[in-house]
Design an enzyme around this catalytic site. Structure first.
Site, PDB file in Angstrom:
ATOM      1  CB  THR A  41      -1.229   0.292   1.306  1.00  0.00           C
ATOM      2  OG1 THR A  41      -1.579  -1.363   1.869  1.00  0.00           O
ATOM      3  CG2 THR A  41      -2.421   1.444   0.830  1.00  0.00           C
ATOM      4  CB  VAL A 179      -2.987  10.482   8.958  1.00  0.00           C
ATOM      5  CG1 VAL A 179      -1.554  10.765   8.779  1.00  0.00           C
ATOM      6  CG2 VAL A 179      -3.002  10.283  10.740  1.00  0.00           C
ATOM      7  CD  GLU A 199     -12.789  13.113  13.686  1.00  0.00           C
ATOM      8  OE1 GLU A 199     -12.157  12.479  12.680  1.00  0.00           O
ATOM      9  OE2 GLU A 199     -12.971  12.238  14.429  1.00  0.00           O
ATOM     10  N   GLY A 268     -10.596   5.071   8.893  1.00  0.00           N
ATOM     11  CA  GLY A 268      -9.317   4.361   9.518  1.00  0.00           C
ATOM     12  C   GLY A 268      -9.183   3.270   8.185  1.00  0.00           C
ATOM     13  CG  HIS A 441      22.720  30.667  12.812  1.00  0.00           C
ATOM     14  ND1 HIS A 441      20.985  31.234  13.125  1.00  0.00           N
ATOM     15  CD2 HIS A 441      23.036  32.184  12.404  1.00  0.00           C
ATOM     16  CE1 HIS A 441      20.855  32.252  13.213  1.00  0.00           C
ATOM     17  NE2 HIS A 441      21.608  33.032  12.775  1.00  0.00           N
TER      18      HIS A 441
END
Ligand code: NAD
Length: 462
Positions: A41, A179, A199, A268, A441
């Site tokens: 997947t 996600v 949601e 999910g 930096h």
């Protein structure tokens, strides 16, 4: 028929990594894969193609928003979806071909087909039975279904269909602010779609540190994504080129409808173990379908192991990879180990989100005394020059010992920055160890050091 030391079932990140490591450790290894290409997947229809789409849409967005500010003047690019999908596909192909090369290089046999396990020590493909001393199930996961919502991968799609839409939707409805929903929702929002995310819970990305969730929601809302929280989707009716979603708001049980050109179901995933013959073998599974494993990832049947999305734990490619390597070591007589306390998670939105270890909420629940060191990217010179000052680094450390317990980052390159803290946590480091390490930096990683300084006497640039 062939005989092997190990046959791995599934060539996703868990399976192919396990097979390569087994071969590297001197075991005669085969890996079974029924897809036309290796990689599972993740490489074929998940992480890799979605990263290509995220990158392309980010570049498009960047050209439309920040180029002019940097003195880069010219016509804004137009979207050619066909070309974008071809770029995505070529990214997939170079990666899947790469695994094929690695199999050849490491002498892993690719057994093509869909496997079942008629008995311990045997793997069946079509009419052929191959023998193996050990079998590793790495069969992965599939999108979980949602009652009342039928997926056709055209109008009502999972992540697979969302990565090959025939045309850009004007309105995209996303079910689930996890996600997948947020990553793919971001892609299409950047490409111009009106995106509404429904949601069930009262927050996005459940399980993440709450402060991060709230900041991410605020930033994504600024980018045009709409959120309906506390919304339980109960059905979808697909017509010609559009669908109507029905959902109930949990706070007052009121029913609502939402029309969209495309609906993405991102609620999910569940273990993919069909056809392996687990029940007949007596391999124990949990209520959610995960294969139960004991010490060293062995199932209830001796000689059969399982890893990755097919067992418990976060469904993450890198968690599966680590388990794959650890099982290979166990099978080669070594001591395979996975530190489940240090598994990072990354959400590839813009800005990125990354986390490792405990959340503040988990520490509170545990009653652990902790301190927080935070630093905003607004105080980071490189971030400001990249128009990327949104977000912050948040480190959690034990109040007494200063030992790092968790890190939560939202901001530029968060998915890369998190690994400094992963290494520190693996070494049992204190925040002061990170604070006393010289950081170049100007880099984004200075924000991590500043958050570590904030765990002690204070950050310099805040
Ligand atoms: P998820 O579990 O992350 O999120 C699903 C969301 O859907 C949850 O917030 C849930 O509350 C919500 N939901 C469930 N039923 C609902 C309903 N009826 N109505 C409204 N909302 C509902 O799942 P996902 O986003 O589909 O991802 C699947 C798996 O793949 C996850 O384990 C994820 O970690 C993994 N994944 C990881 C990455 C990454 O690491 N970047 C990328 C993609 C996928």
């Amino acid at each position: 028929m062939a005989e092997y030391d190990v046959i791995v079932i599934g060539a996703g990140p868990g399976g192919y990594v396990c097979a390569i490591r087994c071969a590297q450790l001197g075991l005669k290894t085969a890996c079974v894969e029924g897809r036309e290409t290796l990689g599972g997947t993740c490489l074929n229809v998940g992480c890799i193609p979605s990263k290509a789409m995220l990158y392309a849409s980010e570049m498009y967005h960047e050209a439309g928003t920040n180029f002019e500010k940097m003195g880069l003047i010219g016509a804004a690019p137009k979207i050619d979806l066909g070309k974008m999908l071809a770029y995505k596909q070529s990214t997939v192909e170079t990666n899947t071909k790469g695994i094929e090369f690695l199999f050849k290089k490491n002498k892993v046999d690719w057994l093509k087909g869909w496997a079942s396990i008629p008995a311990a020590g045997e793997v069946k493909l079509g009419d052929e039975i191959h023998k193996a001393r050990s079998i590793v199930i790495a069969s992965g996961s599939e999108p979980s279904s949602l009652k009342g919502v039928e997926v056709d991968e055209k109008v009502v799609v999972t992540s697979t269909g969302a990565l090959e839409l025939a045309k850009l939707p004007r309105r995209l409805a996303v079910i689930g602010a996890g996600v997948i929903g947020l990553e793919l929702g971001s892609v299409y929002a950047r490409l111009g779609a009106e995106v509404t995310v429904l949601e069930y819970l009262d927050q996005i990305t459940p399980g993440m540190d709450l402060e991060i969730c709230r900041t991410l929601q605020k930033l994504l809302t600024k980018q045009g994504l709409k959120f309906v929280l506390g919304a339980a989707v109960e059905g979808a009716e697909a017509g010609k080129g559009k669908a109507t979603l029905s959902y109930k708001l949990r706070k007052d049980d009121s029913l609502h409808e939402l029309e969209a050109d495309v609906v993405l179901v991102a609620t999910g995933r569940r273990p993919y173990t069909h056809g392996l013959g687990l029940a007949a073998l007596g391999i124990a599974t949990s209520k959610g379908g995960q294969i139960e494993t004991g010490a060293h990832w062995e199932t209830s049947v001796k000689g059969i192991y399982a890893i990755g999305d097919a067992i418990k734990g976060p469904m993450l490619a890198h968690k599966a990879e680590d388990e794959g390597m650890a099982v290979a070591e166990v099978l080669a007589g070594q001591k395979g180990h996975v530190n489940y306390g240090v598994i990072p998670g990354v959400i590839y939105t813009s800005p990125e989100v990354a986390a490792v270890g405990a959340t503040e909420e988990a520490l509170k629940e545990e009653g652990r005394a902790y301190k927080v060191g935070k630093f905003p990217f607004m105080g980071n010179a490189r971030a400001k020059s990249h128009f990327a000052g949104d977000g912050f680094v948040k480190l959690l450390a034990d109040k007494e010992t200063d030992r790092l317990l968790g890190a939560h980052i939202i901001g530029p390159a968060a998915g890369e920055l998190i690994h400094e803290i992963c290494v520190a946590m693996e070494f049992g480091a204190a925040a002061e160890d990170v604070a006393r390490t010289c950081h170049a930096h100007p880099t984004f990683s200075e924000a991590v050091r500043e958050a570590a300084l904030a765990c002690g006497d204070g950050a310099i640039h805040a």
